[in-house]
Design an enzyme around this catalytic site. Structure first.
Site, PDB file in Angstrom:
ATOM      1  N   TYR A 145       1.038  -1.242  -0.014  1.00  0.00           N
ATOM      2  CA  TYR A 145      -0.169   0.067  -0.066  1.00  0.00           C
ATOM      3  C   TYR A 145       0.830   1.191   0.019  1.00  0.00           C
ATOM      4  O   TYR A 145       0.515   2.341  -0.389  1.00  0.00           O
ATOM      5  CB  TYR A 145      -1.062   0.089   1.214  1.00  0.00           C
ATOM      6  CG  TYR A 145      -2.067  -0.571   1.109  1.00  0.00           C
ATOM      7  CD1 TYR A 145      -2.414  -1.954   0.685  1.00  0.00           C
ATOM      8  CD2 TYR A 145      -3.314   0.199   1.341  1.00  0.00           C
ATOM      9  CE1 TYR A 145      -3.834  -2.666   0.383  1.00  0.00           C
ATOM     10  CE2 TYR A 145      -4.646  -0.285   1.147  1.00  0.00           C
ATOM     11  CZ  TYR A 145      -4.744  -1.888   0.722  1.00  0.00           C
ATOM     12  OH  TYR A 145      -6.168  -2.146   0.651  1.00  0.00           O
ATOM     13  N   LYS A 202       2.836 -15.349   2.763  1.00  0.00           N
ATOM     14  CA  LYS A 202       2.942 -16.312   1.713  1.00  0.00           C
ATOM     15  C   LYS A 202       4.410 -16.745   1.319  1.00  0.00           C
ATOM     16  O   LYS A 202       4.871 -16.164   0.529  1.00  0.00           O
ATOM     17  CB  LYS A 202       2.288 -15.497   0.357  1.00  0.00           C
ATOM     18  CG  LYS A 202       2.461 -15.900  -1.154  1.00  0.00           C
ATOM     19  CD  LYS A 202       1.253 -17.122  -1.138  1.00  0.00           C
ATOM     20  CE  LYS A 202       1.288 -17.827  -2.493  1.00  0.00           C
ATOM     21  NZ  LYS A 202       0.585 -19.206  -2.559  1.00  0.00           N
ATOM     22  N   ASP A 235      -3.422 -18.054   0.940  1.00  0.00           N
ATOM     23  CA  ASP A 235      -4.611 -18.640  -0.089  1.00  0.00           C
ATOM     24  C   ASP A 235      -5.201 -19.490   0.698  1.00  0.00           C
ATOM     25  O   ASP A 235      -6.413 -19.841   0.690  1.00  0.00           O
ATOM     26  CB  ASP A 235      -3.848 -19.355  -1.369  1.00  0.00           C
ATOM     27  CG  ASP A 235      -2.565 -20.075  -0.934  1.00  0.00           C
ATOM     28  OD1 ASP A 235      -2.006 -19.910   0.354  1.00  0.00           O
ATOM     29  OD2 ASP A 235      -2.230 -20.855  -2.016  1.00  0.00           O
ATOM     30  N   ASP A 259      -6.534  -6.675   3.980  1.00  0.00           N
ATOM     31  CA  ASP A 259      -7.581  -6.187   3.320  1.00  0.00           C
ATOM     32  C   ASP A 259      -8.731  -7.004   2.654  1.00  0.00           C
ATOM     33  O   ASP A 259      -9.995  -6.935   2.989  1.00  0.00           O
ATOM     34  CB  ASP A 259      -7.365  -5.034   2.283  1.00  0.00           C
ATOM     35  CG  ASP A 259      -8.113  -4.373   1.386  1.00  0.00           C
ATOM     36  OD1 ASP A 259      -9.187  -4.094   2.110  1.00  0.00           O
ATOM     37  OD2 ASP A 259      -7.975  -4.498   0.224  1.00  0.00           O
ATOM     38  N   ASP A 263     -12.709  -8.411   4.228  1.00  0.00           N
ATOM     39  CA  ASP A 263     -13.969  -8.572   3.446  1.00  0.00           C
ATOM     40  C   ASP A 263     -14.667  -9.910   3.508  1.00  0.00           C
ATOM     41  O   ASP A 263     -15.667 -10.159   3.791  1.00  0.00           O
ATOM     42  CB  ASP A 263     -13.849  -7.790   2.115  1.00  0.00           C
ATOM     43  CG  ASP A 263     -13.891  -6.505   1.956  1.00  0.00           C
ATOM     44  OD1 ASP A 263     -13.589  -5.716   2.864  1.00  0.00           O
ATOM     45  OD2 ASP A 263     -14.437  -6.096   0.810  1.00  0.00           O
TER      46      ASP A 263
HETATM   47  C1  IPM Z   1     -10.682  -0.909   3.880  1.00  0.00           C
HETATM   48  C2  IPM Z   1     -10.726  -0.303   2.511  1.00  0.00           C
HETATM   49  C3  IPM Z   1      -9.628   0.688   2.163  1.00  0.00           C
HETATM   50  C4  IPM Z   1      -8.321  -0.232   2.143  1.00  0.00           C
HETATM   51  C5  IPM Z   1      -9.594   1.470   0.898  1.00  0.00           C
HETATM   52  C6  IPM Z   1     -11.164   2.406   0.861  1.00  0.00           C
HETATM   53  C7  IPM Z   1      -8.567   2.136   0.469  1.00  0.00           C
HETATM   54  O1  IPM Z   1     -10.921  -1.290   1.656  1.00  0.00           O
HETATM   55  O2  IPM Z   1     -10.167  -0.229   4.849  1.00  0.00           O
HETATM   56  O3  IPM Z   1     -10.366  -2.108   4.054  1.00  0.00           O
HETATM   57  O4  IPM Z   1      -8.052  -0.878   1.021  1.00  0.00           O
HETATM   58  O5  IPM Z   1      -7.601  -0.271   3.030  1.00  0.00           O
HETATM   59 MG    MG Z   2     -11.049  -3.074   2.380  1.00  0.00          MG
END
Ligand code: IPM
Ligand code: MG
Length: 370
Positions: A145, A202, A235, A259, A263
């Site tokens: 990042y 990884k 993975d 990240d 999700d």
């Molecule tokens: C998160 C989001 C952010 C990230 C984006 C919006 C830059 O996806 O906080 O998980 O990738 O960190």
């Molecule tokens: Mg995110």
């Protein structure tokens, strides 16, 4: 006059941000009234809203206000309006990355917990998700990042298979100290929970991962031998998270893996709209839902404010040491869910139409349950 006052720097941002943060503030204000604490909310610009106002996704004034506050309460940034093919155009997400870096927020905690009432909202079977209670510890200010990146033309590749010679790279780099400090955060968190850390990397491909694993083990052996430590390739983790989610306690990983996995972990609970987060460093901390700005439903008043409200709970715990009051928020959310109230994203066929609430009505329910 309340016994104590705290300055909360609020960053509504874009999309559903302004709608959900309003509910977070509403709940904090209600807690304050009950606890004899006054929260002074000051709104500042970030993301696309800041680009529109002054061309900069993180105006200096916003960063200064964040640094001067007792805590930062952020909603979300981004949206198609600011998608541009010009690589030099400012992007809303840069505002978020820069405030994380600017406040030194290297630890991101994302708790993933199943609410019994929401078990049927998950796409996984109830017996798989029973007892899920984990926290993702994501490294937040390093890795790919923040590494060097570039996009350029390279004569050599031009013409091959229709390529016109474009090249780009993003560098994933870690310093030893960055791994040491995030590892410590994970082990500390584990000691307060089920005493188990899963470190995700990884190693079979990446040098950063080989270093990561070595350092995590050294910190473990020297400082936290009492904590159980397992290693998992990223993975494989993606797979294990949905096949045996209840086995995880603390999961620690680098920025981009975190990240992606967060999700996925959020979806175990049924909706990204339930995932709160705390970003901590050595100074002011920041609290934000892990969901995005959901531009498709922005302005409709249907977004789920619970992740924002639960982030307010984390703010009380981590920034203000108000653990008891944070418990009120968690209990209130649980009660509202147990009573059958839902926003659209967490409703299912069994939810009566009159129990599907809009953003603001959901906030009111939580306040009433406090
Ligand atoms: C998160 C989001 C952010 C990230 C984006 C919006 C830059 O996806 O906080 O998980 O990738 O960190
Ligand atoms: Mg995110």
């Amino acid at each position: 006059m309340a016994a104590k006052t705290y300055k909360i720097c609020c960053l509504p941002g874009d999309g559903i941000g302004p709608e959900v943060i309003a509910e977070g503030k509403k709940v904090l204000a209600a807690v304050g009234a009950k606890a004899d604490v006054e929260f002074i909310f000051q709104d500042h610009l970030i993301g696309g809203a800041a680009i529109d106002a002054c061309g900069d996704p993180l105006p200096d004034e916003t960063l200064a206000a964040a640094k001067a506050a007792d805590a930062v309460f952020l909603a979300s940034v981004g949206g198609p309006k600011w998608d541009s093919t010009d690589p030099n155009a400012p992007r809303p997400e840069q505002g978020l990355l820069r405030i994380r870096k600017g406040l030194g927020l290297y630890t991101n905690l994302r708790p993933v917990k199943i609410y019994d009432a929401l078990a049927s909202a998950s796409t996984l079977r109830p017996e798989v998700i029973r007892g899920v209670d984990m926290v993702l510890v994501r490294e937040l200010t390093g890795g790919i990042y923040f590494g060097r990146r570039e996009r350029f033309y390279d004569e050599e590749g031009a013409g091959e298979n229709g390529g016109r010679g474009q090249r780009a790279y993003d560098m994933m780099e870690y310093h030893e100290y960055e791994v040491v400090r995030i590892a410590r955060q994970a082990f500390e968190a584990a000691r307060k929970r089920k005493n188990k850390v899963t470190s995700v990397d990884k190693r079979n491909v990446l040098e950063t991962s080989r270093m990561w694993r070595e350092i995590v083990h050294r910190v473990h052996d020297e400082e936290y031998p009492d904590v159980e430590l397992e290693d998992l390739l990223v993975d494989n983790t993606a797979m294990q998270l949905i096949s045996r989610p209840a086995d995880f306690d603390v999961v620690v990983t680098e920025n981009m893996f975190g990240d992606i996995l967060s999700d996925e972990a959020a979806q175990i609970t049924g909706s990204l709209g339930m995932l709160a987060s705390a970003s901590l460093g050595d100074g002011v901390s920041l609290f934000e839902p892990s969901a995005g700005s959901a531009p498709d439903i922005a302005g409709l008043g249907v977004a789920n404010p619970l992740a924002q409200i639960l982030s307010a709970g984390m703010l009380l715990t981590y920034a203000l040491d108000m653990t008891e009051e944070a418990g009120w928020i968690e209990a209130a959310v649980e009660r509202v869910l147990n009573e059958g109230w839902r926003t659209r994203d967490i409703a299912d066929e069994s939810t009566p139409a009159d129990h599907i609430l809009g953003t603001s009505a959901m906030g009111d329910k939580v306040v009433a349950a406090l």
